[in-house]
Design an enzyme around this catalytic site. Structure first.
Site, mmCIF file in Angstrom:
data_model
loop_
_atom_site.group_PDB
_atom_site.id
_atom_site.type_symbol
_atom_site.label_atom_id
_atom_site.label_comp_id
_atom_site.label_asym_id
_atom_site.label_seq_id
_atom_site.Cartn_x
_atom_site.Cartn_y
_atom_site.Cartn_z
ATOM 1 N N ASP A 178 0.838 -1.202 0.000
ATOM 2 C CA ASP A 178 0.000 0.000 0.000
ATOM 3 C C ASP A 178 0.874 1.254 0.000
ATOM 4 O O ASP A 178 0.362 2.375 -0.089
ATOM 5 C CB ASP A 178 -1.010 -0.016 1.164
ATOM 6 C CG ASP A 178 -0.358 -0.118 2.530
ATOM 7 O OD1 ASP A 178 0.884 -0.186 2.608
ATOM 8 O OD2 ASP A 178 -1.107 -0.128 3.531
ATOM 9 N N ASP B 299 -1.077 -6.112 -0.273
ATOM 10 C CA ASP B 299 -1.442 -5.524 1.025
ATOM 11 C C ASP B 299 -2.948 -5.350 1.157
ATOM 12 O O ASP B 299 -3.615 -4.876 0.221
ATOM 13 C CB ASP B 299 -0.796 -4.135 1.154
ATOM 14 C CG ASP B 299 0.444 -4.157 2.014
ATOM 15 O OD1 ASP B 299 0.617 -5.108 2.801
ATOM 16 O OD2 ASP B 299 1.245 -3.207 1.901
ATOM 17 N N LYS C 276 -1.089 -9.534 2.816
ATOM 18 C CA LYS C 276 -0.363 -9.102 4.019
ATOM 19 C C LYS C 276 -1.233 -8.105 4.756
ATOM 20 O O LYS C 276 -1.902 -7.297 4.119
ATOM 21 C CB LYS C 276 0.981 -8.460 3.646
ATOM 22 C CG LYS C 276 1.676 -7.781 4.824
ATOM 23 C CD LYS C 276 3.112 -7.390 4.502
ATOM 24 C CE LYS C 276 3.282 -6.069 3.787
ATOM 25 N NZ LYS C 276 2.765 -4.896 4.531
ATOM 26 N N GLU D 129 -1.251 -5.389 8.301
ATOM 27 C CA GLU D 129 -0.612 -4.797 9.477
ATOM 28 C C GLU D 129 -1.497 -5.032 10.687
ATOM 29 O O GLU D 129 -2.719 -4.910 10.587
ATOM 30 C CB GLU D 129 -0.464 -3.279 9.277
ATOM 31 C CG GLU D 129 0.481 -2.907 8.174
ATOM 32 C CD GLU D 129 0.582 -1.400 7.979
ATOM 33 O OE1 GLU D 129 0.179 -0.635 8.880
ATOM 34 O OE2 GLU D 129 1.058 -1.004 6.910
ATOM 35 N N GLU E 69 9.029 -4.355 10.772
ATOM 36 C CA GLU E 69 9.454 -3.040 10.261
ATOM 37 C C GLU E 69 9.967 -2.155 11.399
ATOM 38 O O GLU E 69 9.272 -1.946 12.405
ATOM 39 C CB GLU E 69 8.277 -2.358 9.538
ATOM 40 C CG GLU E 69 8.666 -0.979 8.998
ATOM 41 C CD GLU E 69 7.747 -0.421 7.938
ATOM 42 O OE1 GLU E 69 6.771 -1.084 7.533
ATOM 43 O OE2 GLU E 69 8.019 0.711 7.489
#
Ligand code: KIV
Length: 266
Positions: free
Chosen positions: A49, A88, A118, A120, A183
């Site tokens: 993204d 994402d 994926k 977050e 990250e």
């Protein structure tokens, strides 16, 4: 990780962790970047993204929409024939409950032809990861600096709080994530998480002890127009090469050197 001509799978990534063979991942957003990354033999392509920032010039990844991720994912999905392509899940779909997240991930899989998603999240999104995995969709977790939460985290900064980060990564793996992206985590902590998890970790700004490394395409090849993070190493200077090409063409047109005989059709 592997030079085999067939498509990389999540099982190959698990085997790479066992063999301690470093995994490579680079972002791509369109036909040329997807083709270039795939043809370079990179193991995984991430349709991040980050497209909202590096391609669309937005100041964060928050504006990226599901429709935009499908648009870019479909192009990269066709461009990459060997790498495992991961798309994402854009903000805030992982926070709207397992049903909506599974529905969004199903659209990403059906409409892009990519092989994984994926998302977050913290340990609070473990139920969402479990539901996506139970639907047969390979899902990668993303912990540490979560750019979609940049305003809550107070900026793009290192995440140093060891206990919650270990818990977030473990929760993602226990819920069924096939890998976890780390990250902006201090290297020793990223190493500790990597040793703790059975699934591979892919690091960005997380030091050398992760099972793999990921970078944003534009940062890696020197095409980012804004300041790049300190953890990036530029392997090319695409911006200067493009600027030189454009200036050369402009000067040739102004001096009537272009088009010449070779480019002139009778
Ligand atoms: O969207 C993205 O590019 C990412 C990076 C951390 C690689 O998630």
């Amino acid at each position: 990780m592997t030079d085999s001509p067939r498509r990389v799978t999540v099982l190959d990534l698990a085997a790479a962790k066992r063999r301690k063979a470093p995994i490579t991942m680079v972002t791509a957003y369109d036909w040329p970047t997807g083709r270039l990354v795939d043809e370079a033999g990179v193991d995984c392509v991430l349709v991040g993204d980050s497209v909202a920032m590096v391609v669309a010039g937005r100041s964060s990844t928050i504006p990226a929409t599901l429709e935009q991720m499908i648009y870019h994912g479909e192009i990269v999905g066709r461009a990459a024939s060997r790498a495992l392509v991961v798309v994402d899940l854009p903000f805030p779909l992982q926070h709207l409950g397992p049903r909506r997240a599974v529905a969004a991930c199903a659209r990403l899989m059906k409409e892009t032809g990519c092989q994984a998603v994926k998302l977050e999240g913290t340990a609070g999104q473990a139920d969402v990861i479990a539901a996506i995995a139970a639907a047969g969709i390979p899902v990668m977790g993303h912990v540490g600096l979560r750019p979609q939460a940049v305003h809550q985290l107070g900026g793009y900064r290192m995440q140093r709080d060891a206990e919650p980060l270990l818990a977030d990564a473990r929760a993602a793996a226990d819920a069924g994530a096939f890998a976890v992206l780390l990250e902006c985590i201090p290297a020793p902590l990223a190493g500790q998480i990597t040793a703790d998890l059975d699934v591979p970790t892919i690091g960005i700004g997380a030091g050398p002890d992760c099972d793999g490394q990921v970078l944003v395409f534009h940062d890696l090849v020197g095409l980012s127009l804004d300041r790049v993070p300190r953890f990036v190493r530029g392997y090319a200077d695409a911006k200067s090469a493009i600027a030189a090409g454009l200036a050369g063409w402009r000067d040739d047109v102004r001096a009537r050197r272009f088009p010449g005989p070779a480019e002139t059709l009778a």
